[in-house]
Design a protein around this motif. Structure first.
Motif, PDB file in Angstrom:
ATOM      1  N   ALA A  72     -10.778   3.987   7.188  1.00 37.25           N
ATOM      2  CA  ALA A  72      -9.434   3.953   7.537  1.00 37.25           C
ATOM      3  C   ALA A  72      -8.925   2.645   8.368  1.00 37.25           C
ATOM      4  O   ALA A  72      -7.576   2.244   8.398  1.00 37.25           O
ATOM      5  CB  ALA A  72      -9.066   5.113   8.618  1.00 37.25           C
TER       6      ALA A  72
ATOM      7  N   SER B 288       1.578   9.564  -5.848  1.00 40.30           N
ATOM      8  CA  SER B 288       2.274  11.046  -5.841  1.00 40.30           C
ATOM      9  C   SER B 288       3.217  11.269  -7.297  1.00 40.30           C
ATOM     10  O   SER B 288       3.162  12.295  -7.588  1.00 40.30           O
ATOM     11  CB  SER B 288       3.239  10.831  -4.608  1.00 40.30           C
ATOM     12  OG  SER B 288       2.399  10.823  -3.528  1.00 40.30           O
TER      13      SER B 288
ATOM     14  N   GLN C 176     -14.092   8.373   7.951  1.00 39.48           N
ATOM     15  CA  GLN C 176     -13.427   7.965   9.231  1.00 39.48           C
ATOM     16  C   GLN C 176     -13.493   6.306   9.326  1.00 39.48           C
ATOM     17  O   GLN C 176     -12.434   5.898   9.678  1.00 39.48           O
ATOM     18  CB  GLN C 176     -14.106   8.436  10.427  1.00 39.48           C
ATOM     19  CG  GLN C 176     -14.282  10.082  10.764  1.00 39.48           C
ATOM     20  CD  GLN C 176     -12.909  10.453  10.912  1.00 39.48           C
ATOM     21  OE1 GLN C 176     -12.035  10.028  10.792  1.00 39.48           O
ATOM     22  NE2 GLN C 176     -12.850  11.904  11.013  1.00 39.48           N
TER      23      GLN C 176
ATOM     24  N   ARG D 243       0.709  -1.121  -0.115  1.00 41.17           N
ATOM     25  CA  ARG D 243       0.000  -0.120   0.212  1.00 41.17           C
ATOM     26  C   ARG D 243       0.741   1.174   0.067  1.00 41.17           C
ATOM     27  O   ARG D 243       0.464   2.463  -0.468  1.00 41.17           O
ATOM     28  CB  ARG D 243      -0.810  -0.007   1.167  1.00 41.17           C
ATOM     29  CG  ARG D 243      -2.023  -1.096   0.910  1.00 41.17           C
ATOM     30  CD  ARG D 243      -3.026  -1.457   2.059  1.00 41.17           C
ATOM     31  NE  ARG D 243      -3.130  -0.829   3.011  1.00 41.17           N
ATOM     32  CZ  ARG D 243      -2.694  -0.580   4.190  1.00 41.17           C
ATOM     33  NH1 ARG D 243      -1.889  -1.509   4.539  1.00 41.17           N
ATOM     34  NH2 ARG D 243      -3.174   0.242   5.262  1.00 41.17           N
ATOM     35  N   ARG D 244       2.078   1.088   0.651  1.00 38.29           N
ATOM     36  CA  ARG D 244       2.763   2.496   0.712  1.00 38.29           C
ATOM     37  C   ARG D 244       3.451   2.705  -0.870  1.00 38.29           C
ATOM     38  O   ARG D 244       3.587   3.674  -1.255  1.00 38.29           O
ATOM     39  CB  ARG D 244       4.096   2.236   1.641  1.00 38.29           C
ATOM     40  CG  ARG D 244       4.594   3.634   1.738  1.00 38.29           C
ATOM     41  CD  ARG D 244       5.551   3.724   2.789  1.00 38.29           C
ATOM     42  NE  ARG D 244       6.104   5.147   3.186  1.00 38.29           N
ATOM     43  CZ  ARG D 244       7.184   5.412   3.492  1.00 38.29           C
ATOM     44  NH1 ARG D 244       8.098   4.605   3.799  1.00 38.29           N
ATOM     45  NH2 ARG D 244       7.570   6.590   3.788  1.00 38.29           N
TER      46      ARG D 244
ATOM     47  N   ILE E 122      -9.468  -0.852   1.597  1.00 39.94           N
ATOM     48  CA  ILE E 122     -10.018   0.721   1.260  1.00 39.94           C
ATOM     49  C   ILE E 122      -8.856   1.713   1.190  1.00 39.94           C
ATOM     50  O   ILE E 122      -8.372   1.716   2.133  1.00 39.94           O
ATOM     51  CB  ILE E 122     -11.105   1.091   1.896  1.00 39.94           C
ATOM     52  CG1 ILE E 122     -12.355  -0.031   2.013  1.00 39.94           C
ATOM     53  CG2 ILE E 122     -11.855   2.413   1.685  1.00 39.94           C
ATOM     54  CD1 ILE E 122     -13.553   0.362   3.156  1.00 39.94           C
ATOM     55  N   PHE E 123      -8.794   2.197   0.021  1.00 31.39           N
ATOM     56  CA  PHE E 123      -7.503   2.963  -0.241  1.00 31.39           C
ATOM     57  C   PHE E 123      -8.040   4.301  -0.485  1.00 31.39           C
ATOM     58  O   PHE E 123      -8.786   4.658  -1.516  1.00 31.39           O
ATOM     59  CB  PHE E 123      -6.487   2.508  -1.049  1.00 31.39           C
ATOM     60  CG  PHE E 123      -5.255   3.329  -1.106  1.00 31.39           C
ATOM     61  CD1 PHE E 123      -4.151   2.834  -0.519  1.00 31.39           C
ATOM     62  CD2 PHE E 123      -5.289   4.387  -1.791  1.00 31.39           C
ATOM     63  CE1 PHE E 123      -3.032   3.414  -0.690  1.00 31.39           C
ATOM     64  CE2 PHE E 123      -3.938   5.305  -1.696  1.00 31.39           C
ATOM     65  CZ  PHE E 123      -3.043   4.686  -1.233  1.00 31.39           C
ATOM     66  N   VAL E 124      -7.867   5.562   0.442  1.00 31.10           N
ATOM     67  CA  VAL E 124      -8.598   6.542  -0.054  1.00 31.10           C
ATOM     68  C   VAL E 124      -7.398   7.683  -0.172  1.00 31.10           C
ATOM     69  O   VAL E 124      -6.429   7.668   0.492  1.00 31.10           O
ATOM     70  CB  VAL E 124      -9.134   7.314   1.112  1.00 31.10           C
ATOM     71  CG1 VAL E 124      -9.916   8.532   0.875  1.00 31.10           C
ATOM     72  CG2 VAL E 124     -10.456   6.370   1.657  1.00 31.10           C
ATOM     73  N   ARG E 125      -7.634   8.234  -1.270  1.00 30.11           N
ATOM     74  CA  ARG E 125      -6.334   9.478  -1.587  1.00 30.11           C
ATOM     75  C   ARG E 125      -7.206  10.761  -1.880  1.00 30.11           C
ATOM     76  O   ARG E 125      -8.033  10.731  -2.849  1.00 30.11           O
ATOM     77  CB  ARG E 125      -5.810   9.006  -2.758  1.00 30.11           C
ATOM     78  CG  ARG E 125      -4.757   9.843  -3.255  1.00 30.11           C
ATOM     79  CD  ARG E 125      -3.730   9.897  -2.178  1.00 30.11           C
ATOM     80  NE  ARG E 125      -2.468  10.840  -2.776  1.00 30.11           N
ATOM     81  CZ  ARG E 125      -1.338  10.460  -2.767  1.00 30.11           C
ATOM     82  NH1 ARG E 125      -1.032   8.996  -2.431  1.00 30.11           N
ATOM     83  NH2 ARG E 125      -0.341  11.290  -3.272  1.00 30.11           N
ATOM     84  N   SER E 126      -6.808  11.884  -1.261  1.00 30.15           N
ATOM     85  CA  SER E 126      -7.211  13.087  -1.467  1.00 30.15           C
ATOM     86  C   SER E 126      -6.330  13.779  -2.588  1.00 30.15           C
ATOM     87  O   SER E 126      -5.157  13.485  -2.358  1.00 30.15           O
ATOM     88  CB  SER E 126      -7.078  13.957  -0.108  1.00 30.15           C
ATOM     89  OG  SER E 126      -7.842  13.164   0.829  1.00 30.15           O
TER      90      SER E 126
ATOM     91  N   ARG F  38     -11.645  13.363   4.182  1.00 27.70           N
ATOM     92  CA  ARG F  38     -11.528  11.921   5.064  1.00 27.70           C
ATOM     93  C   ARG F  38     -12.356  12.346   6.300  1.00 27.70           C
ATOM     94  O   ARG F  38     -12.630  11.343   6.701  1.00 27.70           O
ATOM     95  CB  ARG F  38      -9.919  11.968   5.472  1.00 27.70           C
ATOM     96  CG  ARG F  38      -9.095  11.295   4.153  1.00 27.70           C
ATOM     97  CD  ARG F  38      -7.731  11.142   4.843  1.00 27.70           C
ATOM     98  NE  ARG F  38      -7.361   9.977   5.200  1.00 27.70           N
ATOM     99  CZ  ARG F  38      -7.213   8.920   4.357  1.00 27.70           C
ATOM    100  NH1 ARG F  38      -6.750   9.166   3.059  1.00 27.70           N
ATOM    101  NH2 ARG F  38      -7.295   7.528   4.839  1.00 27.70           N
TER     102      ARG F  38
ATOM    103  N   ALA G 164       0.660   4.393  -2.855  1.00 27.78           N
ATOM    104  CA  ALA G 164       0.642   5.660  -2.478  1.00 27.78           C
ATOM    105  C   ALA G 164       1.858   6.655  -3.055  1.00 27.78           C
ATOM    106  O   ALA G 164       1.615   7.555  -3.537  1.00 27.78           O
ATOM    107  CB  ALA G 164       0.675   5.891  -0.854  1.00 27.78           C
ATOM    108  N   ARG G 165       3.039   6.148  -3.023  1.00 22.58           N
ATOM    109  CA  ARG G 165       4.033   6.899  -3.721  1.00 22.58           C
ATOM    110  C   ARG G 165       4.016   6.858  -5.337  1.00 22.58           C
ATOM    111  O   ARG G 165       4.147   7.921  -5.917  1.00 22.58           O
ATOM    112  CB  ARG G 165       5.404   5.946  -3.504  1.00 22.58           C
ATOM    113  CG  ARG G 165       5.828   6.023  -1.893  1.00 22.58           C
ATOM    114  CD  ARG G 165       5.837   7.149  -1.205  1.00 22.58           C
ATOM    115  NE  ARG G 165       6.885   8.216  -1.848  1.00 22.58           N
ATOM    116  CZ  ARG G 165       8.215   8.023  -1.670  1.00 22.58           C
ATOM    117  NH1 ARG G 165       8.745   7.252  -0.872  1.00 22.58           N
ATOM    118  NH2 ARG G 165       8.884   8.893  -2.153  1.00 22.58           N
TER     119      ARG G 165
END
Lengths: 324, 149
Positions: free
Chosen positions: A117, A36, A114, A28-29, A122-126, A110, A32-33
């Motif tokens: 999390a 980005s 709540q 998951r990290r 589930i992966f949430v990205r703002s 987010r 996220a990267r």
């Protein structure tokens, strides 16, 4: 996982190649990267997408749009919980506006998500809009693709208020939910912004407020003329905060996907989207290259001044830039 | 296209106190300084904060606390981050709120680089975050994301 990419693909740095590999393995990290990298429009981001693209196309991309305060985040939250009950994995891309003055943004979606999390599926990205005209839709779609490649069954794209951006972002989705509320003259807004036409599912949220029934009736009348003559647009009522109507909404989303699958519309949507993506990128690249041309040094400013002072019209100015 | 990638910050409030004015003031100040601030709201568990930091890929995490439970909660946030492969020295971890002098050395030991207490100016916080981020980017800590358009 070093699949060959076609000609013209950018080279992936070792670090990014490792991230792509970890992403595909479920890290998951790394996911996220990579998001980005894509969001920051780096060369690595484009190269990563090139590698990941072959793994996309499986997820059901669902767009949620509607005015601010309509309850989009709360609805996304409720929808994600219901989809998890149906054993689907979820990615959410939540877009909030960037200030055109400071270029900063508060990403607050987010707050309404709540419960999500706690669930690693589930992966949430703002995401901030970063004020790039026309570029936002491409970026949202790219981030959705990364989540798709990471194996999410459903990717929900939640957009900002209403407007042209909405229509563009929704074009990245296969199923678009337009959320309206009885309060605040949303009905008028909906007609104005032309977002009725993009709705595959219409939701009257906050249906416990007075006026819900009349809004629903109004929508019923409006959709018959705006539904592009294809599928009937379902109109549902929800109270997202109380999770009312969410089962029905989830059913409607699933049914929509099945319907477009059966009718062949999904295939034509994909072609349409692919064409639009390529053309949008082409436009952007050509513009960037044109603006980077060394012959342009100073001449753009000169032309800008000329147009501002009415010595020159903008068409002639643009034509001159191309001629150079 | 964009000259510089905006600094992404997570502002979170662990624990049970519901006083989020300080957190919101800081979030807004950082936004006005051009940063992208993920704000998660009140009553966050350490796991929720760590998970948000991971998913949002932020380089800065600011925690606000007024309840006095920092000695209890902050180590758990650091541990939850670590569980997710995020070491306190990879990101900028700072805190704000009501935190007694005596507790500060322990928090610094944990990896909190600064503790902003009542009276601290938002400008101090902005500069602190900017300086750290500039240093970090200079150091090429983001080497693996190098290569812009």
């Amino acid at each position: 996982m070093t699949a060959a990419t076609g000609n013209g693909a950018e080279a992936l740095s070792d670090g990014a190649a490792d991230l792509v590999e970890r992403l595909l393995a479920g890290d998951r990290r790394a996911l996220a990267r990579v998001i980005s990298l894509v969001e920051n429009r780096t060369g690595d981001g484009r190269a990563a997408l090139g590698q990941l693209y072959q793994h996309t196309g499986k997820a059901h991309i669902v767009g949620i749009t509607g005015g601010s305060g309509a309850g989009k985040s709360t609805l996304a939250n409720a929808l994600a919980l219901e989809l998890r009950k149906r054993d689907r994995t979820i990615g959410i891309v939540a877009v909030d506006p960037t200030s055109p003055f400071t270029h900063g943004a508060i990403l607050g979606d987010r707050i309404r998500m709540q419960e999500l999390a706690k669930d690693p599926q589930i992966f949430v990205r703002s995401m901030a809009t970063r004020g790039e005209i026309g570029g936002l839709a491409a970026m949202t779609s790219d981030v959705a693709s990364v989540l798709d490649a990471a194996g999410k069954d459903v990717v929900i794209i939640e957009t900002v208020g209403a407007g042209q951006d909405e229509v563009e972002i929704a074009s990245a989705a296969e199923t678009t939910i337009v959320v309206l509320t009885p309060a605040g003259g949303d009905d008028v807004q909906a007609m104005k912004a032309g977002i009725m036409e993009i709705a595959d599912v219409l939701v009257v949220n906050k249906a416990d407020l007075p006026g819900a029934d009349s809004l629903k009736a109004l929508l019923l009348a409006a959709t018959t003329s705006a539904s592009r003559g294809r599928l009937e647009t379902p109109i549902l009522t929800t109270v997202a905060t109380k999770r009312e109507g969410i089962t029905e909404l989830t059913d409607a989303i699933d049914e929509h996907r099945q319907r477009i699958e059966r009718s062949g519309e999904r295939e034509s949507l994909r072609l349409e989207r692919a064409r639009r993506q390529i053309l949008a990128l082409l436009r952007q690249r050509l513009l960037e290259e044109a603006l980077r041309a060394p012959s342009l040094d100073g001449s753009l400013e000169e032309l800008v001044r000329g147009v501002a002072e009415r010595r020159l019209d903008p068409y002639t100015a643009a034509a001159r830039l191309i001629a150079d | 296209m964009t000259d510089e990638q905006p600094i992404r910050v997570l502002i979170a409030k662990p624990g049970l106190d519901g006083h989020d004015r300080g957190a919101k003031v800081v979030a807004r100040a950082l936004r006005d300084a051009g940063m992208e601030v993920v704000y998660t709201g009140i009553r966050q568990t350490p796991e929720m904060i760590a998970e948000a930091a991971l998913q949002e890929d932020v380089e800065v995490v600011g925690l606000s606390i007024l309840s006095g439970a920092h000695a209890e909660l902050f180590p758990r946030v650091v541990a939850a981050l670590k569980e997710r492969g995020i070491n306190a020295d990879e990101i900028l971890l700072f805190a704000g709120g009501i935190i007694p002098d005596d507790d500060i050395p322990a928090l610094k030991e944990l990896g909190f680089q600064e503790i902003f207490r009542p009276g601290a100016s938002t400008q101090d916080i902005i500069e602190f975050v900017r300086d750290w981020s500039a240093k970090q980017r200079d150091n090429g800590a983001k080497g693996e994301v190098a290569g812009g358009p």
